[in-house]
Design an enzyme around this catalytic site. Sequence first.
Site, PDB file in Angstrom:
ATOM      1  CG  ASN A 103      -0.340  -0.123   2.532  1.00  0.00           C
ATOM      2  OD1 ASN A 103       0.692  -0.763   2.687  1.00  0.00           O
ATOM      3  ND2 ASN A 103      -0.935   0.493   3.525  1.00  0.00           N
ATOM      4  CB  ILE A 104       1.729   3.650  -2.320  1.00  0.00           C
ATOM      5  CG1 ILE A 104       2.623   2.449  -2.656  1.00  0.00           C
ATOM      6  CG2 ILE A 104       2.506   4.958  -2.446  1.00  0.00           C
ATOM      7  CD1 ILE A 104       3.042   2.378  -4.126  1.00  0.00           C
ATOM      8  CD  GLU A 105      -1.467   4.884   4.441  1.00  0.00           C
ATOM      9  OE1 GLU A 105      -0.966   5.747   5.194  1.00  0.00           O
ATOM     10  OE2 GLU A 105      -2.160   3.927   4.846  1.00  0.00           O
ATOM     11  CB  CYS A 160      -5.233  -1.465  -1.677  1.00  0.00           C
ATOM     12  SG  CYS A 160      -6.565  -0.708  -0.729  1.00  0.00           S
ATOM     13  CD  GLU A 185      -5.313  -5.992  -1.275  1.00  0.00           C
ATOM     14  OE1 GLU A 185      -4.737  -4.892  -1.167  1.00  0.00           O
ATOM     15  OE2 GLU A 185      -6.106  -6.428  -0.427  1.00  0.00           O
ATOM     16  CB  CYS A 244     -10.706  -2.460   0.437  1.00  0.00           C
ATOM     17  SG  CYS A 244     -10.238  -1.782  -1.169  1.00  0.00           S
ATOM     18  CB  CYS A 285      -8.766  -4.553  -3.736  1.00  0.00           C
ATOM     19  SG  CYS A 285      -7.562  -3.236  -3.440  1.00  0.00           S
TER      20      CYS A 285
HETATM   21  N1  THU Z   1      -5.163  -1.512   2.576  1.00  0.00           N
HETATM   22  C1  THU Z   1      -4.610  -2.322   1.627  1.00  0.00           C
HETATM   23  O1  THU Z   1      -3.527  -2.030   1.087  1.00  0.00           O
HETATM   24  N2  THU Z   1      -5.257  -3.455   1.271  1.00  0.00           N
HETATM   25  C2  THU Z   1      -6.393  -3.901   1.871  1.00  0.00           C
HETATM   26  O2  THU Z   1      -6.892  -4.952   1.506  1.00  0.00           O
HETATM   27  C3  THU Z   1      -7.010  -3.132   2.958  1.00  0.00           C
HETATM   28  C4  THU Z   1      -6.429  -1.791   3.200  1.00  0.00           C
HETATM   29  C5  THU Z   1      -4.439  -0.318   2.985  1.00  0.00           C
HETATM   30  C6  THU Z   1      -5.056   0.989   2.588  1.00  0.00           C
HETATM   31  C7  THU Z   1      -4.449   1.927   3.621  1.00  0.00           C
HETATM   32  O3  THU Z   1      -3.170   2.348   3.158  1.00  0.00           O
HETATM   33  C8  THU Z   1      -4.261   1.074   4.846  1.00  0.00           C
HETATM   34  O4  THU Z   1      -4.343  -0.273   4.397  1.00  0.00           O
HETATM   35  C9  THU Z   1      -5.276   1.311   5.932  1.00  0.00           C
HETATM   36  O5  THU Z   1      -6.556   1.233   5.434  1.00  0.00           O
END
Ligand code: THU
Length: 136
Positions: A42-44, A53, A55, A90, A93
């Site tokens: 995941n890259i925010e 996310c 995935e 999520c 995804c």
């Molecule tokens: N996140 C994912 O990368 N994949 C998931 O299946 C659920 C959530 C990430 C998004 C965000 O960066 C962090 O988790 C918290 O929600």
Amino acid sequence: MTEKELVLKAIESMKNSYSPYSNFKVGAALLTESGKVYTGCNIENVAFGPSICAERVAFFKAISENENNFSKIAVAGGKNGIISSSTPPCGVCRQVMREFCNDDFEILIVRENSEYDKVLLKDLLPHSFKPEILSK
Ligand code: THU
């Protein structure tokens, strides 16, 4: 590539997570039918909206390299990089997976001690809005 190896690659990918806002590190490892693995994390973003996310990073890396046939994906995540429970994909995804995979696509959801639950996409996204609907 065994399922266990794919799970370990997902866990390893958590280390690359850029998640300074949630501190929730997620890693994914996507296996193609030809045996290649595309990883993601995941890259925010400070504006939150552009975040993505793990995935989808894995899927988009693969699609961008002309890989279109997928076998399964492993997903692992946890606060501060510690896996204390499952991280199911999520809703966004799940929809992206349905774009490129059929209902029987396998998702390995990692939990404590590198154990995992195997679920099918059709169980995570029943009655899906899928590409075949628009092609009718
Ligand atoms: N996140 C994912 O990368 N994949 C998931 O299946 C659920 C959530 C990430 C998004 C965000 O960066 C962090 O988790 C918290 O929600």
